[in-house]
Design an enzyme around this catalytic site. Structure first.
Site, PDB file in Angstrom:
ATOM      1  N   LYS A 174     -58.209 112.538  55.981  1.00 55.86           N
ATOM      2  CA  LYS A 174     -56.750 112.559  56.074  1.00 55.86           C
ATOM      3  C   LYS A 174     -56.211 111.738  54.900  1.00 55.86           C
ATOM      4  O   LYS A 174     -56.226 110.512  54.931  1.00 55.86           O
ATOM      5  CB  LYS A 174     -56.291 111.968  57.407  1.00 55.86           C
ATOM      6  CG  LYS A 174     -54.814 111.581  57.473  1.00 55.86           C
ATOM      7  CD  LYS A 174     -53.867 112.739  57.263  1.00 55.86           C
ATOM      8  CE  LYS A 174     -52.407 112.297  57.358  1.00 55.86           C
ATOM      9  NZ  LYS A 174     -51.956 111.498  56.189  1.00 55.86           N
ATOM     10  N   GLU A 250     -60.681  98.541  56.334  1.00 58.23           N
ATOM     11  CA  GLU A 250     -60.300  97.808  55.120  1.00 58.23           C
ATOM     12  C   GLU A 250     -58.788  97.679  55.171  1.00 58.23           C
ATOM     13  O   GLU A 250     -58.062  98.631  54.885  1.00 58.23           O
ATOM     14  CB  GLU A 250     -60.783  98.565  53.877  1.00 58.23           C
ATOM     15  CG  GLU A 250     -60.910  97.673  52.656  1.00 58.23           C
ATOM     16  CD  GLU A 250     -59.620  97.566  51.883  1.00 58.23           C
ATOM     17  OE1 GLU A 250     -58.892  96.566  52.110  1.00 58.23           O
ATOM     18  OE2 GLU A 250     -59.322  98.449  51.075  1.00 58.23           O
ATOM     19  N   CYS A 284     -54.479  95.935  47.741  1.00 56.24           N
ATOM     20  CA  CYS A 284     -54.828  94.969  48.776  1.00 56.24           C
ATOM     21  C   CYS A 284     -55.568  93.773  48.199  1.00 56.24           C
ATOM     22  O   CYS A 284     -55.620  92.713  48.830  1.00 56.24           O
ATOM     23  CB  CYS A 284     -55.651  95.642  49.868  1.00 56.24           C
ATOM     24  SG  CYS A 284     -57.142  96.452  49.254  1.00 56.24           S
ATOM     25  N   GLU A 381     -47.766  90.427  52.583  1.00 55.97           N
ATOM     26  CA  GLU A 381     -48.291  91.090  51.391  1.00 55.97           C
ATOM     27  C   GLU A 381     -47.137  91.741  50.634  1.00 55.97           C
ATOM     28  O   GLU A 381     -46.484  92.646  51.140  1.00 55.97           O
ATOM     29  CB  GLU A 381     -49.324  92.137  51.822  1.00 55.97           C
ATOM     30  CG  GLU A 381     -50.207  92.645  50.722  1.00 55.97           C
ATOM     31  CD  GLU A 381     -51.342  93.504  51.266  1.00 55.97           C
ATOM     32  OE1 GLU A 381     -52.345  93.669  50.556  1.00 55.97           O
ATOM     33  OE2 GLU A 381     -51.221  94.030  52.400  1.00 55.97           O
TER      34      GLU A 381
END
Length: 479
Positions: A174, A250, A284, A381
């Protein structure tokens, strides 16, 4: 370029239309690039049946054959790197220089796991108590669901597909709604490299749950690998619990960058720009918080400001551009929100601090100083070209600041003292540490985090283990 890229669903090796279509946008111009097929639940269920039906046959394929397919895919990606990079720049926004680097990085996972395919080993041993032998083998975990993000639309695919294919697992991918083209193009390339029909399906969709829900509800799907936000990751782990499916997560990061006064400042500034500005900061593993020893903070801020303010911002296809647009309006607005919050609490922008006018989702490279501890940007973040700087005095304080977060993906530290590098590196609570470097990603090394940054590893010798189950056979002595 766009005209030659598949825009249908890839179901078990065949191209087909979905239940509708959705637009893919160029974030540098805000213009529509094309429309892509939108997977229906019936497409998802058929992809599951195909993956399950072909699992046993694919698992029995000789490892060397699986490895050669990956090797051919690496060669094709390398030969077509420029076209693949251009496609990625158009749909995601990063500069061509960044896209070229991602193509090379992404292709390397196929080369690495082409070699790992023939190194899936077990062991044979005598029972220590006597009376028989022990045979330990590793087998493919089974059909997998792989969910990839928009920020590295190619590399996150190869980092998952490489070990899955090498191990002998069928897979359903996906891709992110914002960047489906790179993955569809990769599916066509894998088919050309010789991947048999039935091994892979790629299902773009405007609804992630429309794909993940039916797939994970089926107990025959045995693994999920997800790269994305911690919030979504937690929900997916819950969905995997009823069927006890194996998961690799992750997730989000909040990477600290620790600069000690004895560091090589030239090296540190270069590393800071690399760690912060790779992929426009939409990574990330991007440095999210810069903690600098007080005695060198002023000089570091001056030099970082000079570097960041000189970076050329523009459409990723333009010559000399170093910083492209953010991926969409929502991402740009999140950066605006976090920077404005810091400024309102007393931080100062030595460069940038605002979005750029005109078309495209551009935000100026930004350095913030005097960032107060309660600023959201130190906790959340930022996923953009913003470097908030704070100071520390002692090593213990630096470690405390680094670990004062729920996340634990990567940390960066700069020092000339080897003992300090090892001491601090072992003290920070992260899955990876960059010592005097702003770049840690490597196909030959295990990538992954701890705490709220997830679990499992991708890449390295550890990467293929995520796609293998261990079986022990107790062999009795024959009379």
């Amino acid at each position: 370029m766009i005209e030659n890229v598949p825009k249908q669903l890839f179901v078990g090796g065949q191209w087909r239309d979905g239940g509708g279509r959705f637009a893919v946008q160029d974030p540098g111009t805000e213009q529509q690039l094309c429309e892509v097929a939108d997977a229906r639940e019936s497409d998802v269920r058929e992809a599951v049946e195909i993956a399950v039906a072909n699992q046993r046959k694919w698992a029995s394929t000789p490892p060397r054959q699986r490895g050669e397919i990956l090797r051919r895919a690496w060669e094709l990606m390398t030969d077509r790197a420029e076209d693949i990079a251009l496609l990625m720049t158009l749909e995601m926004g990063k500069s061509l220089t960044e896209s070229r680097a991602e193509v090379a990085y992404a292709a390397e996972f196929f080369r690495w796991f082409s070699e790992e395919a023939v190194r899936i080993e077990g062991r044979y041993a005598r029972n220590p108590a006597g009376g028989g032998r022990m045979l330990v083998a590793r087998h493919p975990v089974g059909p997998c669901l792989l969910i990839t993000p928009w920020n590295f639309p190619l590399a996150m695919g190869t980092r998952k597909l490489g070990p899955a294919i090498a191990a002998g697992c069928t897979a359903i991918v996906k891709p992110a709604q914002l960047t489906p083209l790179s993955m569809l193009n990769l599916a066509a390339l894998l088919r050309e490299a010789g991947l048999p029909d039935g091994v892979l399906s790629v299902l773009p969709s405007t609804s992630a749950s429309r794909v993940s829900g039916p797939v994970l509800a089926d107990a025959r799907i045995r693994k999920l690998s997800f790269t994305g936000s911690t919030e979504v990751g937690r929900k997916l782990v819950e969905q995997c619990a009823p069927n006890l499916q194996r998961t690799s997560m992750e997730l989000g990061g909040n990477a600290p960058f620790l600069l000690f006064s004895d560091a090589d400042l030239d090296q540190a500034v270069k590393g800071a720009v690399t760690a912060k500005m790779r992929n426009n900061g939409e990574s990330c593993v991007a440095a999210n918080r810069f903690h600098v020893q007080s005695s060198v903070a002023g000089e570091f801020v001056d030099r970082l400001t000079e570097e960041m303010s000189s970076m050329r911002v523009g459409h990723g296809t333009e010559d000399g551009v170093q910083v492209g647009p953010l991926v969409n309006a929502a991402q740009r607005d999140k950066v605006i929100e976090l920077v404005d919050d810091a400024l309102e609490r007393g931080a100062h922008a030595t460069t940038g601090g605002k979005p750029l006018d005109g078309k495209g989702f551009f935000y100026a490279p930004t350095v913030l100083t005097d960032v107060p501890p309660d600023a959201r940007i130190l906790r959340e973040e930022v996923f953009g070209p913003v470097a908030p700087v704070t100071t520390f005095d002692t090593e213990d304080e630096a470690v405390h600041l680094a670990n004062d977060t729920e996340f634990g993906l990567v940390a960066y530290l700069f020092t000339r003292d080897l003992d300090r590098a090892i001491r601090v590196g072992e003290a920070v609570e992260t899955g990876m540490v960059g010592v005097n470097t702003g770049l840690v990603s490597n196909a030959a090394a295990p990538f992954g985090g701890v705490k709220a940054s997830g679990f499992g590893r991708e890449g390295g010798a550890e990467g293929i283990e995520e796609y293998l189950d261990v079986q022990y056979l107790a062999l009795a002595n024959q009379p």
